[in-house]
Design a protein around this motif. Sequence first.
Motif, PDB file in Angstrom:
ATOM      1  N   GLY A  41       0.635  -1.496  -0.451  1.00 38.30           N
ATOM      2  CA  GLY A  41      -0.129   0.136   0.671  1.00 38.30           C
ATOM      3  C   GLY A  41       0.879   1.092   0.190  1.00 38.30           C
ATOM      4  N   HIS A  42       1.992   1.384  -0.399  1.00 42.11           N
ATOM      5  CA  HIS A  42       2.666   2.260  -0.407  1.00 42.11           C
ATOM      6  C   HIS A  42       2.358   3.293  -2.238  1.00 42.11           C
ATOM      7  CE1 HIS A  42       6.935   5.150   0.085  1.00 42.11           C
ATOM      8  NE2 HIS A  42       7.260   4.544  -0.800  1.00 42.11           N
ATOM      9  N   HIS A  43       1.543   2.449  -2.812  1.00 44.59           N
ATOM     10  CA  HIS A  43       1.061   3.620  -3.894  1.00 44.59           C
ATOM     11  C   HIS A  43       0.329   2.774  -4.439  1.00 44.59           C
ATOM     12  CE1 HIS A  43       5.068   1.148  -6.337  1.00 44.59           C
ATOM     13  NE2 HIS A  43       3.528   0.911  -6.124  1.00 44.59           N
ATOM     14  N   PRO A  44      -0.604   3.389  -5.085  1.00 44.36           N
ATOM     15  CA  PRO A  44      -1.751   2.981  -5.840  1.00 44.36           C
ATOM     16  C   PRO A  44      -1.487   2.399  -6.960  1.00 44.36           C
ATOM     17  CG  PRO A  44      -2.681   5.208  -6.239  1.00 44.36           C
ATOM     18  CD  PRO A  44      -0.594   5.181  -5.410  1.00 44.36           C
ATOM     19  N   VAL A  45      -2.293   1.225  -7.378  1.00 44.45           N
ATOM     20  CA  VAL A  45      -2.421   0.436  -8.497  1.00 44.45           C
ATOM     21  C   VAL A  45      -2.154   1.399  -9.740  1.00 44.45           C
ATOM     22  CG1 VAL A  45      -1.274  -1.720  -7.104  1.00 44.45           C
ATOM     23  CG2 VAL A  45      -3.668  -1.515  -8.254  1.00 44.45           C
ATOM     24  N   ASP A  46      -2.089   0.847 -10.823  1.00 44.30           N
ATOM     25  CA  ASP A  46      -3.019   1.206 -12.169  1.00 44.30           C
ATOM     26  C   ASP A  46      -3.985   0.687 -12.901  1.00 44.30           C
ATOM     27  OD1 ASP A  46      -1.742   3.742 -12.444  1.00 44.30           O
ATOM     28  OD2 ASP A  46      -0.040   3.139 -13.021  1.00 44.30           O
ATOM     29  N   GLY A  47      -3.970  -0.712 -12.366  1.00 48.17           N
ATOM     30  CA  GLY A  47      -4.648  -2.451 -12.167  1.00 48.17           C
ATOM     31  C   GLY A  47      -4.831  -3.454 -11.427  1.00 48.17           C
ATOM     32  N   GLY A  48      -5.717  -3.947 -11.792  1.00 46.18           N
ATOM     33  CA  GLY A  48      -5.223  -5.467 -11.211  1.00 46.18           C
ATOM     34  C   GLY A  48      -5.925  -5.463  -9.463  1.00 46.18           C
ATOM     35  N   SER A  49      -6.018  -6.505  -8.827  1.00 48.15           N
ATOM     36  CA  SER A  49      -5.911  -6.717  -7.014  1.00 48.15           C
ATOM     37  C   SER A  49      -5.644  -7.289  -6.220  1.00 48.15           C
ATOM     38  CB  SER A  49      -7.725  -7.073  -7.417  1.00 48.15           C
ATOM     39  OG  SER A  49      -7.407  -8.373  -7.696  1.00 48.15           O
ATOM     40  N   ARG A 107      -8.925 -11.334   1.806  1.00 49.48           N
ATOM     41  CA  ARG A 107      -9.633  -9.630   2.145  1.00 49.48           C
ATOM     42  C   ARG A 107      -8.879  -9.076   1.279  1.00 49.48           C
ATOM     43  NH1 ARG A 107     -10.336  -5.373   6.639  1.00 49.48           N
ATOM     44  NH2 ARG A 107      -9.740  -7.732   8.190  1.00 49.48           N
ATOM     45  N   GLU A 108      -9.843  -7.971   0.451  1.00 52.24           N
ATOM     46  CA  GLU A 108      -9.409  -6.887  -0.484  1.00 52.24           C
ATOM     47  C   GLU A 108      -8.259  -6.653  -0.130  1.00 52.24           C
ATOM     48  OE1 GLU A 108     -10.522  -7.349  -3.824  1.00 52.24           O
ATOM     49  OE2 GLU A 108      -8.999  -5.367  -3.649  1.00 52.24           O
ATOM     50  N   ILE A 109      -7.283  -5.979  -0.577  1.00 50.92           N
ATOM     51  CA  ILE A 109      -6.478  -4.914   0.380  1.00 50.92           C
ATOM     52  C   ILE A 109      -5.889  -3.901  -0.870  1.00 50.92           C
ATOM     53  CG2 ILE A 109      -5.393  -6.121   2.204  1.00 50.92           C
ATOM     54  CD1 ILE A 109      -2.816  -7.013   0.855  1.00 50.92           C
ATOM     55  N   THR A 110      -6.368  -3.843  -1.814  1.00 56.67           N
ATOM     56  CA  THR A 110      -6.063  -3.039  -3.198  1.00 56.67           C
ATOM     57  C   THR A 110      -5.667  -1.189  -3.075  1.00 56.67           C
ATOM     58  OG1 THR A 110      -7.138  -5.168  -4.577  1.00 56.67           O
ATOM     59  CG2 THR A 110      -5.540  -3.278  -6.141  1.00 56.67           C
ATOM     60  N   ARG A 111      -6.670  -1.505  -2.478  1.00 58.10           N
ATOM     61  CA  ARG A 111      -6.774   0.418  -2.144  1.00 58.10           C
ATOM     62  C   ARG A 111      -6.285   0.581  -0.809  1.00 58.10           C
ATOM     63  NH1 ARG A 111      -8.446   0.053  -6.732  1.00 58.10           N
ATOM     64  NH2 ARG A 111     -10.573  -1.019  -5.848  1.00 58.10           N
ATOM     65  N   LEU A 112      -6.164  -0.120   0.114  1.00 60.23           N
ATOM     66  CA  LEU A 112      -6.061   0.313   1.806  1.00 60.23           C
ATOM     67  C   LEU A 112      -4.293   1.012   1.408  1.00 60.23           C
ATOM     68  CD1 LEU A 112      -7.041  -2.740   3.469  1.00 60.23           C
ATOM     69  CD2 LEU A 112      -7.811  -0.928   2.458  1.00 60.23           C
ATOM     70  N   ARG A 113      -3.576   1.382   2.484  1.00 57.70           N
ATOM     71  CA  ARG A 113      -2.184   2.072   2.418  1.00 57.70           C
ATOM     72  C   ARG A 113      -2.261   1.437   3.944  1.00 57.70           C
ATOM     73  NH1 ARG A 113      -1.673   6.434  -0.241  1.00 57.70           N
ATOM     74  NH2 ARG A 113      -0.121   5.251  -1.070  1.00 57.70           N
ATOM     75  N   VAL A 114      -0.108   1.930   3.768  1.00 58.13           N
ATOM     76  CA  VAL A 114       0.789   0.749   4.839  1.00 58.13           C
ATOM     77  C   VAL A 114       0.015   0.432   5.778  1.00 58.13           C
ATOM     78  CG1 VAL A 114       2.830   1.232   5.902  1.00 58.13           C
ATOM     79  CG2 VAL A 114       2.547   1.559   3.076  1.00 58.13           C
ATOM     80  N   PRO A 115      -0.215   1.313   6.873  1.00 54.13           N
ATOM     81  CA  PRO A 115      -0.659   1.398   8.135  1.00 54.13           C
ATOM     82  C   PRO A 115      -1.242   0.376   8.115  1.00 54.13           C
ATOM     83  CG  PRO A 115      -0.831   4.045   8.213  1.00 54.13           C
ATOM     84  CD  PRO A 115      -0.510   3.073   6.584  1.00 54.13           C
ATOM     85  N   GLN A 116      -2.986   0.668   7.362  1.00 54.69           N
ATOM     86  CA  GLN A 116      -3.930  -0.574   7.586  1.00 54.69           C
ATOM     87  C   GLN A 116      -3.508  -1.893   7.219  1.00 54.69           C
ATOM     88  OE1 GLN A 116      -5.523   2.106   4.797  1.00 54.69           O
ATOM     89  NE2 GLN A 116      -7.696   2.134   5.586  1.00 54.69           N
ATOM     90  N   ILE A 117      -2.935  -2.115   6.486  1.00 55.48           N
ATOM     91  CA  ILE A 117      -1.937  -3.226   5.699  1.00 55.48           C
ATOM     92  C   ILE A 117      -0.750  -3.884   7.187  1.00 55.48           C
ATOM     93  CG2 ILE A 117      -0.697  -4.365   4.160  1.00 55.48           C
ATOM     94  CD1 ILE A 117      -2.302  -2.510   1.802  1.00 55.48           C
ATOM     95  N   ALA A 118      -0.813  -2.895   7.181  1.00 54.81           N
ATOM     96  CA  ALA A 118       0.767  -2.825   8.631  1.00 54.81           C
ATOM     97  C   ALA A 118      -0.249  -3.739   9.649  1.00 54.81           C
ATOM     98  CB  ALA A 118       1.582  -1.732   9.192  1.00 54.81           C
ATOM     99  N   ARG A 119      -1.099  -3.602   9.947  1.00 58.12           N
ATOM    100  CA  ARG A 119      -2.412  -4.011  11.698  1.00 58.12           C
ATOM    101  C   ARG A 119      -2.868  -5.003  10.689  1.00 58.12           C
ATOM    102  NH1 ARG A 119      -3.433   1.568  12.168  1.00 58.12           N
ATOM    103  NH2 ARG A 119      -5.249   1.625  11.073  1.00 58.12           N
ATOM    104  N   LEU A 120      -3.351  -5.552   9.532  1.00 53.29           N
ATOM    105  CA  LEU A 120      -3.937  -6.909   9.180  1.00 53.29           C
ATOM    106  C   LEU A 120      -3.033  -7.798   8.863  1.00 53.29           C
ATOM    107  CD1 LEU A 120      -5.928  -6.240   5.405  1.00 53.29           C
ATOM    108  CD2 LEU A 120      -6.655  -5.994   8.314  1.00 53.29           C
ATOM    109  N   GLY A 121      -1.179  -7.445   9.232  1.00 56.66           N
ATOM    110  CA  GLY A 121      -0.034  -8.376   9.408  1.00 56.66           C
ATOM    111  C   GLY A 121       0.934  -8.220   8.655  1.00 56.66           C
ATOM    112  N   MET A 133       8.900  -7.155  15.461  1.00 55.95           N
ATOM    113  CA  MET A 133       8.125  -6.499  16.883  1.00 55.95           C
ATOM    114  C   MET A 133       6.599  -6.135  16.498  1.00 55.95           C
ATOM    115  SD  MET A 133       9.437  -5.747  19.592  1.00 55.95           S
ATOM    116  CE  MET A 133       8.618  -4.164  21.275  1.00 55.95           C
ATOM    117  N   ILE A 134       7.066  -5.829  15.343  1.00 54.43           N
ATOM    118  CA  ILE A 134       4.856  -5.792  15.078  1.00 54.43           C
ATOM    119  C   ILE A 134       4.017  -7.040  14.796  1.00 54.43           C
ATOM    120  CG2 ILE A 134       3.399  -3.979  13.541  1.00 54.43           C
ATOM    121  CD1 ILE A 134       6.337  -3.259  12.490  1.00 54.43           C
ATOM    122  N   ARG A 135       4.783  -7.937  15.213  1.00 54.47           N
ATOM    123  CA  ARG A 135       4.239  -9.223  14.839  1.00 54.47           C
ATOM    124  C   ARG A 135       3.695  -9.813  14.024  1.00 54.47           C
ATOM    125  NH1 ARG A 135       3.074 -10.242  20.917  1.00 54.47           N
ATOM    126  NH2 ARG A 135       2.532  -8.274  21.971  1.00 54.47           N
TER     127      ARG A 135
END
Length: 247
Positions: free
Chosen positions: A52-60, A66-80, A161-163
């Motif tokens: 989630g460092h940058h948006p993609v131009d296509g694909g998923s 869980r769909e994460i295509t449009r999530l950003r770094v902190p949200q994806i980090a929280r998912l593990g 540390m972030i588990r």
Amino acid sequence: MTEQLVITGVSKRFGGIVANESISLSVPQGSITGMIGPNGSGKTTLFNSIVGHHPVDGGSITFEGREITRLRVPQIARLGMIRTFQQTRIFGKMTCMQNMAISDADHGYGLAALLKPISGETRDRSEALLDFCGLHSKRHLLAGDLSFGQQKLLEFAMALMIRPRMLLLDEPTAGINPTLINGLIERLIRVNQDLGITLFVIEHNMRVIMNLAENIHCLAYGKLLASGTPDDIRNDERVIDAYLGGH
Ligand SMILES: Nc1ncnc2c1ncn2[C@@H]1O[C@H](COP(=O)(O)OP(=O)(O)OP(=O)(O)O)[C@@H](O)[C@H]1O
Ligand SMILES: [Mg+2]
């Protein structure tokens, strides 16, 4: 085997450069999966898209269904899912313990977290993980005073540390001397086997990746060229050609 990360048709352009062109691949739960490819073939870009460092131009992209295509770094980090960098991103003017503490959500982030004493579980886990990475005796040193290889180990300890449930490692052995490389490989295997953390590893060192990964994806010119076991990849004419610049 369950696929933990599934990438379908992901593309990423920078102006006129097609850094990733409709890439589809997956990473099985609990595996050590490798990614190789010549310089500029789009490996780091794909990691950046995944986390989630940058948006993609296509694909998923899905992580654990869980769909994460449009999530950003902190949200994806929280998912593990956590990524380490080709260049380390530690805080050189802070001690190793402080670097560890600010990676712990329980301790908190930012300036307030820096001024807070490191206590309880945060301290215990920081010390244990620094010990695991061979850095316990350096825990009160400034991170900037460590050697480059030790800084990469610190970054690895911070990621743990972030588990995470999946770690994306971008060239973990680059710039590390051979003695530290062997120690790092042993630690990667233990993290995978003992903690059950899936590893997705970009690596230029063929000896390392062939020994470490059970399956490997090879990129060239932004496209997925081949996927398979280390033996498949080693003997794949297209991979050999890509590395010899012969296509
Ligand atoms: N932020 C960016 N802006 C513009 N172009 C970029 C950007 N990031 C990557 N690129 C371009 O995208 C292509 C793929 O780069 P990328 O860093 O993903 O390759 P790589 O496979 O990780 O290479 P290396 O093995 O050298 O690390 C290259 O042509 C690169 O110049
Ligand atoms: Mg790269």
